[in-house]
Design a protein around this motif. Sequence first.
Motif, short mmCIF file in Angstrom:
data_model
loop_
_atom_site.label_atom_id
_atom_site.label_comp_id
_atom_site.label_asym_id
_atom_site.label_seq_id
_atom_site.Cartn_x
_atom_site.Cartn_y
_atom_site.Cartn_z
N UNK A 147 0.85 -1.32 -0.02
CA UNK A 147 0.04 0.08 -0.18
C UNK A 147 0.90 1.22 0.03
N UNK A 148 1.87 1.38 0.91
CA UNK A 148 2.76 2.44 0.81
C UNK A 148 3.63 2.50 -0.53
N UNK A 149 3.78 1.69 -1.24
CA UNK A 149 4.52 1.86 -2.59
C UNK A 149 3.59 2.29 -3.69
N UNK A 150 2.27 2.04 -3.24
CA UNK A 150 1.31 2.74 -4.21
C UNK A 150 0.62 3.94 -3.85
N UNK A 151 0.48 4.45 -2.59
CA UNK A 151 -0.08 5.43 -2.23
C UNK A 151 0.75 6.33 -1.21
N UNK A 152 2.05 5.92 -1.10
CA UNK A 152 2.81 6.62 -0.20
C UNK A 152 2.70 6.17 1.40
N UNK A 153 3.53 6.57 2.15
CA UNK A 153 3.68 6.17 3.60
C UNK A 153 2.45 6.62 4.30
N UNK A 154 1.61 7.49 3.90
CA UNK A 154 0.29 7.63 4.79
C UNK A 154 -0.61 7.05 4.56
N UNK A 156 -7.82 -3.28 0.23
CA UNK A 156 -8.34 -1.72 -0.10
C UNK A 156 -7.68 -0.81 0.62
N UNK A 157 -6.93 0.01 0.08
CA UNK A 157 -5.93 1.21 0.87
C UNK A 157 -6.41 2.49 0.17
N UNK A 158 -6.44 3.50 0.93
CA UNK A 158 -6.69 4.95 0.58
C UNK A 158 -5.75 5.87 1.17
N UNK A 159 -5.74 7.06 0.70
CA UNK A 159 -5.05 8.26 1.68
C UNK A 159 -6.49 8.93 2.09
N UNK A 160 -6.51 8.90 3.21
CA UNK A 160 -7.76 9.38 4.22
C UNK A 160 -7.23 10.58 4.65
N UNK A 161 -8.36 11.57 4.26
CA UNK A 161 -8.44 13.11 4.87
C UNK A 161 -8.76 13.03 6.47
N UNK A 162 -7.81 13.47 7.13
CA UNK A 162 -8.04 13.66 8.88
C UNK A 162 -9.39 14.42 8.99
N UNK A 163 -10.11 14.12 9.96
CA UNK A 163 -11.03 15.11 10.65
C UNK A 163 -10.66 16.25 11.23
N UNK A 164 -11.08 17.26 10.38
CA UNK A 164 -10.83 18.86 11.05
C UNK A 164 -11.83 19.48 10.97
N UNK A 165 -11.98 20.86 11.65
CA UNK A 165 -13.16 21.77 11.74
C UNK A 165 -13.60 22.15 10.33
N UNK A 166 -12.52 22.16 9.44
CA UNK A 166 -13.11 22.28 8.21
C UNK A 166 -13.51 21.08 7.20
N UNK A 167 -13.30 19.97 7.85
CA UNK A 167 -13.52 18.70 7.02
C UNK A 167 -14.44 18.08 8.05
#
Length: 232
Positions: free
Chosen positions: A82-89, A107-118
């Motif tokens: 997964x890291x080789x395809x999408x990076x270390x995060x 199934x792997x993804x680059x997940x956007x962390x929860x923030x006040x704007x998200x």
Amino acid sequence: MDKISHGGCSSANEAGIRASFHREGLGVGAARRRCIPLIFSLSLLSLAFFLSGCGADAPKPASQAETKPVEPVVPEEIQLAAASLLGGESQVLAFGDLAKNGKQEFLAANVVPKTPTNNLPGTIVTRAVVVENSDGNWTEVLRCDEHLKNRKGYLGLTPLASVTGWRLQYEQNSEKGLQLYFTPLKGTTDSHTLPIGVRWNPETKRYQSLDRTYEHFLLESPSMQDARSVLR
């Protein structure tokens, strides 16, 4: 001989009755006063028994309470792929026989962390992949970035305009396997569009998108210039 007066006898009797009543009254009052502490003590004893009975239903200690099942540990081999395809995060969201075709996938993804704007519900991703282990090699079979693609081209219903963020929903069906739903987002707001359903097609042996009934598979387009699947 002096005659005994009925009046005097009556007075003496009344005096005796009053004296006797007075003594009796004092005795009853004292007895009642002695009963009050006894009744009070019995009340306290009954309350103690009631509270001790309630204590039997008290909550169990945290160590005895039911704990949430521990999620399976992602194998290191899958994490590295997964890291080789999408990076270390990258985050591995699911793995196993996802398509119910006898092959190991993840199934792997680059997940956007929860923030006040998200604060959108669900899992917000910028990229996602489904990867299959074929003869010991991990091969990408589905990609979600600016568009939805497989090895044959762009999936039906993928937007013509580039997408920078998706809401990803997924579930595992015991018969049909992994079911994915991608909803394109506009920045950090919900575009109020219907999700695009994607599932493994056992006939074509690849992941394809579904029509709006989520029952029939759609063909891919080899290029975006030929795609006519504008999302409405």
